[in-house]
Design a protein around this motif. Sequence first.
Motif, mmCIF file in Angstrom:
data_model
loop_
_atom_site.group_PDB
_atom_site.id
_atom_site.type_symbol
_atom_site.label_atom_id
_atom_site.label_comp_id
_atom_site.label_asym_id
_atom_site.label_seq_id
_atom_site.Cartn_x
_atom_site.Cartn_y
_atom_site.Cartn_z
ATOM 1 N N LEU A 34 0.812 -1.215 0.000
ATOM 2 C CA LEU A 34 0.000 0.000 0.000
ATOM 3 C C LEU A 34 0.844 1.264 0.000
ATOM 4 O O LEU A 34 0.312 2.364 -0.095
ATOM 5 C CB LEU A 34 -0.929 0.021 1.219
ATOM 6 C CG LEU A 34 -2.042 -1.019 1.256
ATOM 7 C CD1 LEU A 34 -2.852 -0.858 2.532
ATOM 8 C CD2 LEU A 34 -2.932 -0.883 0.036
ATOM 9 N N SER A 35 2.150 1.110 0.105
ATOM 10 C CA SER A 35 3.010 2.270 0.304
ATOM 11 C C SER A 35 3.023 3.224 -0.889
ATOM 12 O O SER A 35 3.423 4.370 -0.751
ATOM 13 C CB SER A 35 4.435 1.833 0.636
ATOM 14 O OG SER A 35 4.953 1.033 -0.411
ATOM 15 N N SER A 57 -2.486 10.653 2.452
ATOM 16 C CA SER A 57 -1.574 10.582 1.315
ATOM 17 C C SER A 57 -0.613 9.422 1.471
ATOM 18 O O SER A 57 -0.506 8.803 2.543
ATOM 19 C CB SER A 57 -0.805 11.899 1.178
ATOM 20 O OG SER A 57 -0.124 12.195 2.380
ATOM 21 N N TRP A 58 0.126 9.128 0.416
ATOM 22 C CA TRP A 58 0.909 7.896 0.365
ATOM 23 C C TRP A 58 1.992 7.820 1.417
ATOM 24 O O TRP A 58 2.318 6.728 1.887
ATOM 25 C CB TRP A 58 1.472 7.698 -1.040
ATOM 26 C CG TRP A 58 2.560 8.644 -1.428
ATOM 27 C CD1 TRP A 58 2.482 10.005 -1.507
ATOM 28 C CD2 TRP A 58 3.886 8.311 -1.835
ATOM 29 N NE1 TRP A 58 3.655 10.546 -1.925
ATOM 30 C CE2 TRP A 58 4.546 9.530 -2.143
ATOM 31 C CE3 TRP A 58 4.577 7.112 -1.981
ATOM 32 C CZ2 TRP A 58 5.859 9.575 -2.573
ATOM 33 C CZ3 TRP A 58 5.894 7.150 -2.413
ATOM 34 C CH2 TRP A 58 6.519 8.368 -2.697
ATOM 35 N N LEU A 59 2.549 8.939 1.854
ATOM 36 C CA LEU A 59 3.556 8.921 2.913
ATOM 37 C C LEU A 59 2.963 9.289 4.270
ATOM 38 O O LEU A 59 3.688 9.339 5.263
ATOM 39 C CB LEU A 59 4.697 9.881 2.563
ATOM 40 C CG LEU A 59 5.577 9.442 1.404
ATOM 41 C CD1 LEU A 59 6.644 10.488 1.139
ATOM 42 C CD2 LEU A 59 6.221 8.082 1.672
ATOM 43 N N GLY A 60 1.677 9.555 4.294
ATOM 44 C CA GLY A 60 1.025 9.851 5.559
ATOM 45 C C GLY A 60 1.157 11.286 6.031
ATOM 46 O O GLY A 60 0.745 11.606 7.149
ATOM 47 N N ALA A 61 1.707 12.152 5.190
ATOM 48 C CA ALA A 61 1.938 13.532 5.628
ATOM 49 C C ALA A 61 0.672 14.377 5.621
ATOM 50 O O ALA A 61 0.583 15.384 6.318
ATOM 51 C CB ALA A 61 2.995 14.180 4.739
ATOM 52 N N ASN A 117 3.153 1.860 6.555
ATOM 53 C CA ASN A 117 3.550 1.315 5.260
ATOM 54 C C ASN A 117 4.406 0.056 5.391
ATOM 55 O O ASN A 117 4.408 -0.799 4.507
ATOM 56 C CB ASN A 117 4.278 2.373 4.435
ATOM 57 C CG ASN A 117 3.312 3.396 3.846
ATOM 58 O OD1 ASN A 117 2.102 3.176 3.784
ATOM 59 N ND2 ASN A 117 3.836 4.530 3.412
ATOM 60 N N ALA A 118 5.131 -0.058 6.495
ATOM 61 C CA ALA A 118 5.925 -1.275 6.695
ATOM 62 C C ALA A 118 5.016 -2.493 6.830
ATOM 63 O O ALA A 118 5.363 -3.594 6.407
ATOM 64 C CB ALA A 118 6.802 -1.119 7.921
#
Length: 124
Positions: free
Chosen positions: A29-30, A52-56, A74-75
């Motif tokens: 899902l990262s 968002s994809w990096l969580g920001a 994401n891990a």
Amino acid sequence: QVQLVESGGGLVQAGGSLRLSCAASGGTLSNYGMGWFRQAPGKEREFVAAISWLGANTRYADSVKGRFTISRDNAKTTVYLQMNSLKPEDTAVYSCAAASRKGYWSPANEYDYWGQGTQVTVSS
């Protein structure tokens, strides 16, 4: 192709909490923006939260702001929806979705993959 599986739904009294999880199989899902949506009986599907994809960056529907929190690991290729102070009107099937464009979108048509959903029932 990413397959999404939700878990964590159930029956809870008003004022209680639940944490929903969305796990991926067949991929990570990262690289995706992720969202949660819900659909109550007789109603249209509605946006709940996105990350968002990096969580920001995150975005919430006004109806859940301050009560729900979306997060991701994401891990572990998992996205969460922590739901506090639940109300009977939160009762719905909750589904997670993945967007290849990596943003934190509210329109459902921005999402490419969907899970089957998990039922959340809040009793009064």
